[in-house]
Design a protein around this motif. Structure first.
Motif, PDB file in Angstrom:
ATOM      1  N   THR A 161      -9.541   4.111 -23.168  1.00  0.00           N
ATOM      2  CA  THR A 161      -9.414   5.562 -23.330  1.00  0.00           C
ATOM      3  C   THR A 161      -8.880   6.173 -22.035  1.00  0.00           C
ATOM      4  O   THR A 161      -8.855   5.555 -20.970  1.00  0.00           O
ATOM      5  CB  THR A 161     -10.782   6.168 -23.639  1.00  0.00           C
ATOM      6  N   GLU A 162      -8.510   7.406 -22.188  1.00  0.00           N
ATOM      7  CA  GLU A 162      -7.979   8.112 -21.018  1.00  0.00           C
ATOM      8  C   GLU A 162      -9.068   8.365 -19.996  1.00  0.00           C
ATOM      9  O   GLU A 162      -8.811   8.342 -18.787  1.00  0.00           O
ATOM     10  CB  GLU A 162      -7.371   9.442 -21.476  1.00  0.00           C
ATOM     11  N   ASN A 163     -10.296   8.577 -20.462  1.00  0.00           N
ATOM     12  CA  ASN A 163     -11.403   8.789 -19.515  1.00  0.00           C
ATOM     13  C   ASN A 163     -11.641   7.547 -18.666  1.00  0.00           C
ATOM     14  O   ASN A 163     -11.881   7.646 -17.449  1.00  0.00           O
ATOM     15  CB  ASN A 163     -12.671   9.142 -20.273  1.00  0.00           C
ATOM     16  N   ASP A 164     -11.562   6.390 -19.287  1.00  0.00           N
ATOM     17  CA  ASP A 164     -11.734   5.166 -18.504  1.00  0.00           C
ATOM     18  C   ASP A 164     -10.615   5.016 -17.466  1.00  0.00           C
ATOM     19  O   ASP A 164     -10.853   4.557 -16.342  1.00  0.00           O
ATOM     20  CB  ASP A 164     -11.750   3.954 -19.432  1.00  0.00           C
ATOM     21  N   TYR A 165      -9.442   5.401 -17.839  1.00  0.00           N
ATOM     22  CA  TYR A 165      -8.314   5.301 -16.910  1.00  0.00           C
ATOM     23  C   TYR A 165      -8.526   6.210 -15.704  1.00  0.00           C
ATOM     24  O   TYR A 165      -8.369   5.783 -14.546  1.00  0.00           O
ATOM     25  CB  TYR A 165      -7.023   5.646 -17.624  1.00  0.00           C
ATOM     26  N   TRP A 166      -8.888   7.478 -16.009  1.00  0.00           N
ATOM     27  CA  TRP A 166      -9.078   8.408 -14.889  1.00  0.00           C
ATOM     28  C   TRP A 166     -10.314   8.065 -14.057  1.00  0.00           C
ATOM     29  O   TRP A 166     -10.367   8.303 -12.853  1.00  0.00           O
ATOM     30  CB  TRP A 166      -9.184   9.847 -15.400  1.00  0.00           C
ATOM     31  N   GLU A 167     -11.261   7.463 -14.674  1.00  0.00           N
ATOM     32  CA  GLU A 167     -12.420   7.005 -13.913  1.00  0.00           C
ATOM     33  C   GLU A 167     -12.014   5.897 -12.950  1.00  0.00           C
ATOM     34  O   GLU A 167     -12.471   5.857 -11.801  1.00  0.00           O
ATOM     35  CB  GLU A 167     -13.492   6.512 -14.873  1.00  0.00           C
TER      36      GLU A 167
END
Length: 502
Positions: free
Chosen positions: A265-271
């Motif tokens: 997900t995008e959240n995992d990427y930004w994390e």
């Protein structure tokens, strides 16, 4: 047989006749004015009558009076003519003629008569002096302790010959003990600071090498295989920050690939992006911290070392002012200009080789005297010159102050002879003249005038003339009265004659 008065009178007459005959044989009847040492006999005449007599009786041949004129000087001939004329006048006036006698060379030799010409020359006069032998004050030393204390021992007596550096006496001084303790404390601080500074420089150098390698961002396995030496706490700081940075960077790369494949997900990427940025920031901070703090530690230790070195120099000067032997301090100087003498610094506190750097100061002080521990309060009075002890004012157990003169040493290989010279003779004396000196006991020597005092002294208004005299055997003792003799020559235009001719 008895001698009557008549017999005695006849015997006396015979002896008197014999003596008269002997005198007539040895003494010439009359010394004429033709000899240089004779005096013309005659009455004085006025000037005009003398001139007329000279013109009237001048004899160019010089043979009429029966004289041997070849043996008479020219001025004697002129005197003889004048006296002859005077005698002639007296003969006419008194009715008799007096003959003149010339001495032959044999007769002059018999009576000891010598003919010489009076001429100018060098007049030599003798100056006799009275003086006293004095110690050479240029080689005289009065020993005064620089620190107060109690005399523990005195090893010399008056008259002992001592060599330079010889121990003369030993004192116990509380002030010196405190000064030594302060010196040893600063000395140890300098040693410890030097060790810390050398280690800090090594750490800073190794840290700089690691920072240079980290710029290439090598793998952790490759980085762990390299040897960087002692880095202190900066090794853990940099390796930990770089490991976090390296893991966060690899995790972000995987998340980027998964996010591109729509697997995460995008959240995992930004994390993952946030974790990488945080790890990167911490890594950069660790690099700056290691570079700055390692250099700062070197600078602070250098400043501290310079401060301690200055304190050490002040402590050394204090010990020198209190009279400690400068050579004793050499055993305490284990560093060269504040730098450790070893190229590699050992950090083992139990290492015996490093005792000269980190050991106590008492051990360093003990190296001075055959390995024994010397009390800090011990003061050795050393002979500053080679010579003879001429005075002693120190006794065991006595309290000695810095104003006390305890010993006097004199080098008697040369002495002074001071002569008291009257004013009339001072003008004839000059430095550099040679004086013959005698002590009245078969002792004679020659010395050179060193000083003619510019002022007069004493009630007699005499001036001091100082002569330097070599005294290798010690025969000329200070206090001895001596006589001096100096030959003074004067160059003048006066006509000189022998003293025996007067």
């Amino acid at each position: 047989m008895k001698f009557t008065f008549i017999h005695k009178a006849l015997l006396f007459s015979v002896l008197l006749a014999i003596v008269g005959w002997g005198v007539s044989e040895w003494i010439p009847p009359r010394l004429s004015a033709t000899t240089p040492d004779a005096t013309a006999i005659g009455d004085e005449h006025d000037h005009e009558h003398a001139e007329e007599g000279e013109e009237a009786h001048a004899d160019p041949t010089g043979h009429e009076d029966g004289f041997d004129h070849e043996q008479v000087p020219q001025h004697a001939e002129a005197s003889a003519d004048v006296d002859a004329h005077a005698g002639h006048d007296h003969a006419e006036a008194e009715g008799h003629t007096e003959s003149l006698i010339a001495l032959t060379p044999a007769q002059r030799e018999r009576v000891g008569l010598r003919i010489a010409v009076a001429a100018g020359g060098e007049l030599t006069s003798e100056i006799n002096l009275l003086g006293e032998v004095q110690m050479n004050e240029d080689t005289l030393v009065h020993l005064v302790p620089r620190t107060p204390g109690i005399a523990e021992s005195v090893v010399v007596e008056v008259g002992d010959r001592v060599s330079q550096g010889q121990v003369l006496a030993v004192m116990d001084s509380l002030e010196l003990g405190e000064a030594k303790a302060a010196y040893f404390e600063v000395y140890n601080e300098v040693g410890c600071c030097t060790i810390d500074l050398d280690r800090a420089r090594i750490i800073a150098e190794n840290t700089a090498n690691l920072l240079a390698d980290l710029k290439a961002e090598p793998a952790l396995e490759e980085l762990r295989g390299r040897e960087y030496g002692d880095m202190g706490r900066y090794r853990t700081l940099l390796f930990s920050a770089y490991a976090d940075f390296w893991v966060a960077r690899n995790g972000l790369q995987r998340r980027e690939k998964l996010f591109a494949d729509k697997i995460t997900t995008e959240n995992d990427y930004w994390e993952a992006v946030g974790g990488f940025e945080k790890a990167k920031a911490e890594f950069l901070t660790a690099q700056d911290t290691a570079a700055f703090e390692s250099s700062l530690e070197v600078i602070e230790l250098e400043r501290q070392l310079r401060t301690n070195q200055f304190r050490l120099r002040m402590a050394e000067q204090q010990l020198l002012l209190l009279g400690i032997d400068p050579h004793r301090l050499e055993t305490l100087r284990s560093f060269n200009g504040g730098q450790a003498s070893h190229e590699e610094v050992c950090t083992d506190p139990n290492c015996e080789d490093c005792a000269e750097h980190s050991g106590d100061a008492a051990h360093a002080e003990g190296e001075h005297a055959e390995g024994d521990h010397v009390p800090f309060s011990r003061v050795e009075i050393l002979a500053p010159i080679a010579g003879t002890v001429v005075q002693r004012h120190i006794t065991r157990g006595e309290w000695i102050s810095p104003e006390s003169e305890i010993l006097t040493i004199a080098d008697l290989s040369t002495v002074w002879v001071d002569f008291q010279v009257p004013v009339r003779d001072l003008g004839r004396l000059r430095p550099g003249q040679t004086v013959e000196i005698a002590n009245g006991h078969d002792g004679q020597a020659q010395g050179v005038v060193r000083l003619v005092a510019p002022v007069l002294e004493g009630e007699g208004r005499t001036g001091t003339v100082r002569v330097v005299l070599d005294n290798p055997a010690g025969a000329w003792r200070p206090g001895m009265f001596v006589t001096g003799r100096l030959l003074h020559s004067e160059q003048g235009g006066a006509v000189l004659v022998p003293v025996t001719a007067i």
